[in-house]
Design a protein around this motif. Structure first.
Motif, PDB file in Angstrom:
ATOM      1  N   ALA A 155       0.823  -1.213   0.000  1.00 58.27           N
ATOM      2  CA  ALA A 155       0.000   0.000   0.000  1.00 58.27           C
ATOM      3  C   ALA A 155       0.853   1.257   0.000  1.00 58.27           C
ATOM      4  N   TYR A 156       1.920   1.267   0.801  1.00 58.93           N
ATOM      5  CA  TYR A 156       2.788   2.446   0.868  1.00 58.93           C
ATOM      6  C   TYR A 156       3.500   2.653  -0.468  1.00 58.93           C
ATOM      7  N   ALA A 157       4.003   1.556  -1.062  1.00 53.80           N
ATOM      8  CA  ALA A 157       4.673   1.644  -2.359  1.00 53.80           C
ATOM      9  C   ALA A 157       3.708   2.132  -3.435  1.00 53.80           C
ATOM     10  N   THR A 158       2.446   1.722  -3.351  1.00 52.74           N
ATOM     11  CA  THR A 158       1.442   2.188  -4.311  1.00 52.74           C
ATOM     12  C   THR A 158       1.243   3.693  -4.195  1.00 52.74           C
ATOM     13  N   ARG A 159       1.206   4.211  -2.977  1.00 51.43           N
ATOM     14  CA  ARG A 159       1.084   5.659  -2.785  1.00 51.43           C
ATOM     15  C   ARG A 159       2.311   6.383  -3.334  1.00 51.43           C
ATOM     16  N   GLN A 160       3.491   5.808  -3.105  1.00 49.26           N
ATOM     17  CA  GLN A 160       4.702   6.396  -3.674  1.00 49.26           C
ATOM     18  C   GLN A 160       4.632   6.392  -5.194  1.00 49.26           C
ATOM     19  N   TRP A 161       4.182   5.283  -5.748  1.00 43.49           N
ATOM     20  CA  TRP A 161       4.105   5.144  -7.205  1.00 43.49           C
ATOM     21  C   TRP A 161       3.171   6.197  -7.788  1.00 43.49           C
ATOM     22  N   ALA A 162       2.026   6.394  -7.147  1.00 46.47           N
ATOM     23  CA  ALA A 162       1.051   7.363  -7.633  1.00 46.47           C
ATOM     24  C   ALA A 162       1.605   8.780  -7.617  1.00 46.47           C
ATOM     25  N   ALA A 163       2.509   9.054  -6.668  1.00 44.36           N
ATOM     26  CA  ALA A 163       3.054  10.407  -6.539  1.00 44.36           C
ATOM     27  C   ALA A 163       4.310  10.624  -7.374  1.00 44.36           C
ATOM     28  N   SER A 164       4.838   9.559  -8.001  1.00 40.86           N
ATOM     29  CA  SER A 164       6.086   9.673  -8.754  1.00 40.86           C
ATOM     30  C   SER A 164       5.820  10.079 -10.194  1.00 40.86           C
ATOM     31  N   ALA A 165       6.879  10.492 -10.868  1.00 39.29           N
ATOM     32  CA  ALA A 165       6.767  10.860 -12.276  1.00 39.29           C
ATOM     33  C   ALA A 165       6.537   9.608 -13.121  1.00 39.29           C
ATOM     34  N   PRO A 166       5.867   9.734 -14.269  1.00 44.68           N
ATOM     35  CA  PRO A 166       5.639   8.572 -15.146  1.00 44.68           C
ATOM     36  C   PRO A 166       6.961   7.909 -15.541  1.00 44.68           C
ATOM     37  N   ARG A 167       6.959   6.593 -15.643  1.00 46.02           N
ATOM     38  CA  ARG A 167       8.164   5.852 -16.010  1.00 46.02           C
ATOM     39  C   ARG A 167       7.910   5.020 -17.249  1.00 46.02           C
ATOM     40  N   GLU A 168       8.998   4.658 -17.894  1.00 45.64           N
ATOM     41  CA  GLU A 168       8.931   3.818 -19.089  1.00 45.64           C
ATOM     42  C   GLU A 168       8.821   2.358 -18.660  1.00 45.64           C
ATOM     43  N   PRO A 169       7.755   1.662 -19.064  1.00 41.44           N
ATOM     44  CA  PRO A 169       7.636   0.255 -18.670  1.00 41.44           C
ATOM     45  C   PRO A 169       8.691  -0.610 -19.363  1.00 41.44           C
ATOM     46  N   LEU A 170       8.937  -1.744 -18.778  1.00 40.45           N
ATOM     47  CA  LEU A 170       9.832  -2.720 -19.398  1.00 40.45           C
ATOM     48  C   LEU A 170       9.124  -3.378 -20.584  1.00 40.45           C
ATOM     49  N   PRO A 171       9.864  -3.907 -21.531  1.00 41.93           N
ATOM     50  CA  PRO A 171       9.228  -4.573 -22.682  1.00 41.93           C
ATOM     51  C   PRO A 171       8.330  -5.721 -22.209  1.00 41.93           C
ATOM     52  N   ASP A 172       7.224  -5.900 -22.891  1.00 39.89           N
ATOM     53  CA  ASP A 172       6.294  -6.990 -22.601  1.00 39.89           C
ATOM     54  C   ASP A 172       6.899  -8.268 -23.176  1.00 39.89           C
ATOM     55  N   LEU A 173       7.342  -9.156 -22.298  1.00 41.03           N
ATOM     56  CA  LEU A 173       8.026 -10.358 -22.744  1.00 41.03           C
ATOM     57  C   LEU A 173       7.073 -11.530 -22.954  1.00 41.03           C
ATOM     58  N   TRP A 174       5.767 -11.340 -22.715  1.00 44.58           N
ATOM     59  CA  TRP A 174       4.814 -12.430 -22.883  1.00 44.58           C
ATOM     60  C   TRP A 174       3.813 -12.127 -23.988  1.00 44.58           C
TER      61      TRP A 174
END
Length: 313
Positions: free
Chosen positions: A294-313
């Motif tokens: 939950a805490y990491a989710t709140r941090q994630w929501a407050a952070s700048a957008p990031r580039e996702p890793l390639p979809d390997l599936w």
């Protein structure tokens, strides 16, 4: 109601109090609760009798954490599966201070897990000495023990926490490279490729808290871990259903180490923290308990957008 001066004084101490509480409890949520309770007691205190506010706040917080650690041990006995600390993404105040090797080490997932071996008093003494530079005299006063006793407790804690491996330091770019290499090796189907990234005595620990199926106990050895990861990483409709849907993958830094984040609809639904040493990846900590993300989710929501890793599936 607190006057502005007293409120400002507490707020100026909040980050330090959160950092102490997180290291003592291994839980971001519990750390926030302990700091909030400290605030309520500060609000109710007769501050005319408080000579040194910082010491007063630290003592109140420490006593709250000591009580919490005692009750936490009882809860751990009934915890479903393996218990892991809550991961915290880089930039959170709970990870500070981080100026020295000792300070950075004190908040690593490996050290927070290892500190579960300590008694509550040993943990307090170790954290205040190693991470915050309190003298034995200051720690003894906070705990109402003698200075000689404090030194003995500190020596015992150090013996329990001896860590021989030297951990590397990573930034966001290095973390992404390491996570991409680990992920590519995991999905390659080639066990040897993943074994090459791990130390011979590596360990993998999973914490689902009874919500998400994980390992019942730690798994040791590079070969065994590689075989397990190669099979476990294959996605299925059942896997995505348990996580709420197919997640996007991101690389980040958590507790000073490279981390693979699984994010679905802005929720961090999984996090794999890689404890990287000069010899390779020594530990893989997989956190899937939604309460601990939950805490990491709140941090994630407050952070700048990031580039996702390639979809390997």
């Amino acid at each position: 109601m607190l006057l502005t001066r007293e409120a400002d004084l507490f707020e100026s101490s909040r980050s330090r109090l959160e950092a102490i509480a997180y290291r003592l409890l291994g839980s971001a949520g519990d750390a926030e609760d302990a700091v909030q309770e400290t605030y309520l007691r500060w609000q109710a205190a007769d501050r005319d009798y408080v000579d040194t506010p910082e010491a007063w706040l630290t003592k109140v917080l420490t006593n709250l954490c000591l009580n919490q650690l005692t009750s936490a041990r009882a809860r751990r006995e009934t915890y479903v599966g393996q218990w892991l600390p809550e991961p915290v993404l880089a930039g959170g105040p709970m990870l500070g201070p981080a100026d020295t090797v000792e300070q950075r080490e004190s908040v690593s997932m490996a050290m927070l897990t290892l500190m579960e071996r300590l008694t509550a008093k040993e943990r307090v003494v170790y954290v205040l000495r190693e991470a915050f530079g309190y003298s034995h005299h200051e720690v003894a006063e906070l705990l109402d023990i003698t200075e000689a006793n404090c030194q003995q407790v500190y020596r015992r804690a150090k013996q329990h926490l001896s860590m021989e491996r030297a951990r590397i330091e990573v930034d966001e770019a290095a973390a992404r490279r390491i996570v991409e290499e680990f992920l590519a090796a995991a999905v390659s189907g080639q066990t040897d490729t993943l074994v090459a990234l791990l130390t011979d005595d590596a360990a993998i620990i999973g914490d689902g808290g009874g919500f998400i199926p994980t390992l019942n106990r730690p798994l040791y050895g590079a070969e065994r871990i590689a075989r397990f990861v190669r099979l476990a990483i294959k996605p299925s409709n059942g896997t995505w259903a348990r996580l709420g849907g197919k997640p996007a993958l991101y690389a980040a830094v958590a507790n000073g180490m490279p981390a693979l984040l699984l994010v679905h609809e802005e929720q961090v639904v999984g996090m794999v923290v890689l404890d990287v040493t000069a010899d390779g990846i020594a530990d893989v900590h997989a956190q899937a308990n939604p309460e601990k993300l939950a805490y990491a989710t709140r941090q994630w929501a407050a952070s700048a957008p990031r580039e996702p890793l390639p979809d390997l599936w």
